[in-house]
Design an enzyme around this catalytic site. Structure first.
Site, mmCIF file in Angstrom:
data_model
loop_
_atom_site.group_PDB
_atom_site.id
_atom_site.type_symbol
_atom_site.label_atom_id
_atom_site.label_comp_id
_atom_site.label_asym_id
_atom_site.label_seq_id
_atom_site.Cartn_x
_atom_site.Cartn_y
_atom_site.Cartn_z
ATOM 1 C CB ALA A 174 -0.754 -1.556 -7.690
ATOM 2 N NE ARG A 175 -2.395 -0.699 -0.238
ATOM 3 C CZ ARG A 175 -2.338 0.593 -0.001
ATOM 4 N NH1 ARG A 175 -3.232 1.401 -0.496
ATOM 5 N NH2 ARG A 175 -1.386 1.064 0.761
ATOM 6 C CG LEU A 176 -4.546 -4.097 -8.793
ATOM 7 C CD1 LEU A 176 -4.081 -4.011 -10.237
ATOM 8 C CD2 LEU A 176 -6.006 -3.646 -8.689
#
Ligand SMILES: Cc1cc2nc3c(=O)[nH]c(=O)nc-3n(C[C@H](O)[C@H](O)[C@H](O)COP(=O)(O)O)c2cc1C
Length: 192
Positions: free
Chosen positions: A169-171
Site C-alpha cells: 500500500a505504498r508504505l
C-alpha cells in the site's frame, strides 16, 4: 579503513542482488554539466569500499566532461522486485595505478574497443569504428593492450545513501544516511 554502516548495508543488499538480478551492477549515473543541465546514463559499478563507488569510462565522454566541470554525481540502483538505492556525492578520479589494474582485467576486445572509441563524439558510419578497431588490433598485435591515457575511472564519495524498500500500500520504507560533520553518519527515516 573501517567499513561504515551504510556501506556495509549496501554490500549486503548488493550481494543478495547478485544472486537474483540480471544486471545487479547497472546503475544510473546522473551528472550536471557546466551549464547546469542534467543527464543520465547507465554505467557498471566496478568497486565499492569505504572510499566510495567506482566506475570506468572514456575521459573525453560527455559524462566525463560534465564531471570535470562539476564534480558531483548521483548513482541510482534498482534491484527488482523491491529495492532502490540512491547515492549522492562528490567525484574523484581513481589513480592511474587503479585504472591500469582494472583495465588489465578486461577482455582484449573491450581493451581494443576502449582505444578505438572516441566515446560520445559523432561517428560518421559503423565502418569508421570497424576501421579504428582494425587499426588498433594491428597496432597491438601479439602485445599486451595498454590502458589508453584517456580511459579512466571515477569514484563517487558518498555524502548520502538512501535505501528504499517497497512495501504494501505504498508504505515504502526509506532510510537515509547522511554524512555528519566531523565524520560518521546520521540516519533518518523519510516519508515514502
Ligand atoms: C547496463 C549498461 C552498462 C553500461 N556501462 C557503462 C560503463 O561502465 N562505462 C561506460 O562508459 N559506458 C557504459 N554504458 C554506456 C553508457 O550508458 C553510455 O551510453 C556511454 O557511456 C556514453 O555516455 P555519455 O555520452 O553520457 O558519456 C553502459 C550502458 C548500459 C545499458
Amino acid at each position: 579503513m573501517p567499513i561504515d554502516e551504510p556501506i556495509a548495508i549496501f554490500q549486503d543488499l548488493y550481494a543478495r542482488a547478485r544472486e537474483r538480478c540480471a544486471e545487479p551492477d547497472a546503475m544510473v549515473l546522473s551528472t550536471v554539466d557546466a551549464d547546469g543541465r542534467p543527464s543520465g546514463r547507465y554505467v557498471l559499478l566496478k568497486e565499492v569500499d569505504a572510499r566510495g563507488f567506482s566506475f570506468y569510462t572514456n575521459g573525453g565522454s560527455r559524462k566525463a566532461r560534465a564531471l570535470t566541470a562539476n564534480p558531483h554525481a548521483a548513482l541510482t540502483f534498482y534491484w527488482p522486485p523491491d529495492k532502490q538505492v540512491r547515492i549522492e556525492g562528490a567525484i574523484e578520479q581513481v589513480t592511474d595505478a587503479e585504472a591500469d589494474a582494472y583495465f588489465a582485467t578486461r577482455p582484449r576486445d573491450s581493451q581494443i574497443g576502449a582505444w578505438a572509441s572516441a566515446q560520445s563524439t559523432e561517428l560518421s558510419s559503423r565502418a569508421q569504428l570497424d576501421q579504428r578497431i582494425d587499426e588498433t588490433s594491428r597496432r597491438f598485435d601479439g602485445a599486451t593492450v595498454t590502458r589508453p591515457p584517456f580511459w579512466t575511472g571515477f569514484r563517487v564519495i558518498p555524502q548520502s545513501i538512501e535505501f528504499w524498500t517497497r512495501d504494501v500500500a505504498r508504505l515504502h520504507e526509506r532510510v537515509i544516511f547522511q554524512r555528519a560533520d566531523g565524520g560518521g553518519w546520521d540516519r533518518s527515516l523519510l516519508f515514502p
